[in-house]
Scaffold this active site. Structure first.
Site, PDB file in Angstrom:
ATOM      1  CE1 TYR A 109      -1.496  10.452 -12.441  1.00 13.11           C
ATOM      2  CE2 TYR A 109      -1.649  11.064 -10.129  1.00 13.11           C
ATOM      3  CZ  TYR A 109      -0.930  10.525 -11.185  1.00 13.11           C
ATOM      4  OH  TYR A 109       0.330  10.065 -10.963  1.00 13.11           O
ATOM      5  CE1 TYR A 135       2.440   8.404  -5.676  1.00 14.47           C
ATOM      6  CE2 TYR A 135       0.284   7.876  -4.758  1.00 14.47           C
ATOM      7  CZ  TYR A 135       1.523   7.475  -5.229  1.00 14.47           C
ATOM      8  OH  TYR A 135       1.846   6.142  -5.236  1.00 14.47           O
ATOM      9  CB  CYS A 158       0.817  32.127 -15.634  1.00 17.58           C
ATOM     10  SG  CYS A 158       0.977  33.665 -14.734  1.00 17.58           S
ATOM     11  CD  GLU A 159       1.015  26.338 -17.006  1.00 18.91           C
ATOM     12  OE1 GLU A 159       0.241  25.942 -17.898  1.00 18.91           O
ATOM     13  OE2 GLU A 159       2.247  26.466 -17.155  1.00 18.91           O
ATOM     14  N   PRO A 165       0.819  -1.205   0.000  1.00 20.13           N
ATOM     15  CG  PRO A 165       0.080  -0.944   2.197  1.00 20.13           C
ATOM     16  CD  PRO A 165       0.773  -1.926   1.282  1.00 20.13           C
ATOM     17  N   GLY A 166       0.399   2.267  -0.690  1.00 17.45           N
ATOM     18  CA  GLY A 166       1.058   3.572  -0.679  1.00 17.45           C
ATOM     19  C   GLY A 166       0.045   4.624  -0.293  1.00 17.45           C
TER      20      GLY A 166
END
Length: 383
Positions: free
Chosen positions: A283, A337, A308-309, A242-243
């Protein structure tokens, strides 16, 4: 759950953006895994969150580590892990990673047939199987799909196992990991069944490693029953990796409102964004967002970061009370993550991290400075 008052206090003390972790939830997640999987050996997929303080807690609890880079192997060594406590995984291991894994006596997860000839002499190894399944997660997270870069085909497994033995390695068993944040337990059933079909070609094995990837709301007892059944077919010990499951719910990203903007949509602008939490952009991940101020939720907002995205959004369509500059939001399920994928894009220093043990806060990663960001650059003046 960390009390709201303590979240406000942490933001005031350490500043924002800030990652905070709940020690009680870290312990509870590990207990849930052990309760479901019984005596299975637990290895933490370090890429989810490699903070050394969290790793030391897991090491003290008897958890091993799955590493996918030389840096992660070095972290495992830093906290005293080695031998059977370390797995080295990845589809394109470097010379340095083979050497570092061998120095620790790690078990290597063989991802391709050619890797047999690259292993250090006398290595312990598992063979990673790609069961070629379509699973219920984002394409970028589906590692057991036929088109992914991971593992060998079921038909290649007997040959790779034989090649390992012929080369003098200890072929301990098989490994499978079909992806991350998987919602449908039937995906795991299909993967375990695909492995069990190989018994006639492999005979009994010492280890069956069924990876991880369970969603945070997964039916762990049900998944564990089927994993144990697959291991029993081979007469093998069961290993799990598991992570995200171990750390996601323990982590929260705290961010302050900078202002609002009403154009085609309502935007709540915050001091955290894709550089602190990339998963929504990468994701399409959805994280729960909670307002840490009082009021009735009257409008729906897109929570947008400072980059700026156009894709720099932490969440869409969140019902919130009217925000004021400085108001604090908690972005939940951010322990996996989040900090580990944070970046210094735009020379934005990475955030601090703090651990709540139920009594007090401990800083476990200081906030970077701009000077930290460019410290490795070689500045040539007058060029």
């Amino acid at each position: 759950m960390i009390p709201r008052a303590q979240l406000l206090a942490a933001a005031d003390r350490f500043g924002t953006p800030l990652y905070v972790y709940d020690a009680a939830e870290l312990d509870a997640a590990l207990e849930r895994v052990r309760a479901a999987f019984g005596d299975a050996r637990v290895f933490y997929a370090m890429k989810a969150n490699p903070n050394l303080t969290l790793l030391r807690r897991m090491q003290a609890a008897g958890v091993g580590f799955e590493c996918v880079s030389a840096g992660e192997i070095a972290r495992a060594e830093q906290v005293g892990a080695g031998g059977d406590g370390v797995l080295v995984n990845g589809p394109a291991k470097s010379v340095e990673e083979y050497a570092a894994g061998a120095r620790l006596g790690a078990t290597f997860i063989v991802d391709r047939a050619e890797e047999v000839g690259l292993l250090p002499p006398g290595s312990r190894a598992l063979v990673r199987v790609n069961p070629a399944l379509s699973v219920s997660t984002h394409d970028h997270l589906a590692t057991g799909a036929a088109g992914s870069k991971f593992g060998v085909t079921p038909g290649q497994v007997p040959g790779v196992l034989a090649a390992l033995g012929k080369a003098g390695h200890d072929a301990r068993g098989l490994h499978v990991h079909i992806g991350s944040a998987i919602r449908n337990a039937a995906d795991f059933s299909a993967a375990f069944a695909r492995l069990a079909e190989l018994h006639g070609q492999t005979g009994d094995l010492e280890v069956l490693d069924v990876g991880g990837g369970w969603g945070v709301d997964a039916d762990l007892p049900g998944i564990a029953r089927e994993a144990r059944a697959a291991a029993s077919v081979f007469g093998a010990a069961l290993w799990v990796e598991p992570g995200r499951y171990l750390v996601a719910r323990a982590g929260t990203l705290l961010t302050r409102a900078v202002g609002t903007k009403r154009t085609g949509r309502n935007f709540l602008l915050t001091d955290a964004g894709m550089t602190e939490l990339l998963r929504p952009m990468l994701y399409g991940a959805q994280h729960p967002v909670t307002a840490l101020w009082d009021g009735e939720a009257r409008e729906v907002w897109d929570v947008a970061g400072p980059a700026c995205e156009s894709g720099d959004l932490l969440a869409r369509d969140v019902a919130l009370p009217e925000p004021a500059p400085g108001a604090l939001l908690a972005v939940g399920e951010a322990g996996a993550y989040g900090a580990s994928m944070s970046s210094t894009y735009l020379t934005r220093p990475r955030p601090a991290e703090a651990l709540w043990d139920g009594q007090e806060w401990t800083l476990i990663r200081r906030r970077e400075t701009p000077q930290d960001v460019w410290a490795a650059e070689v500045e040539v003046v007058g060029s």
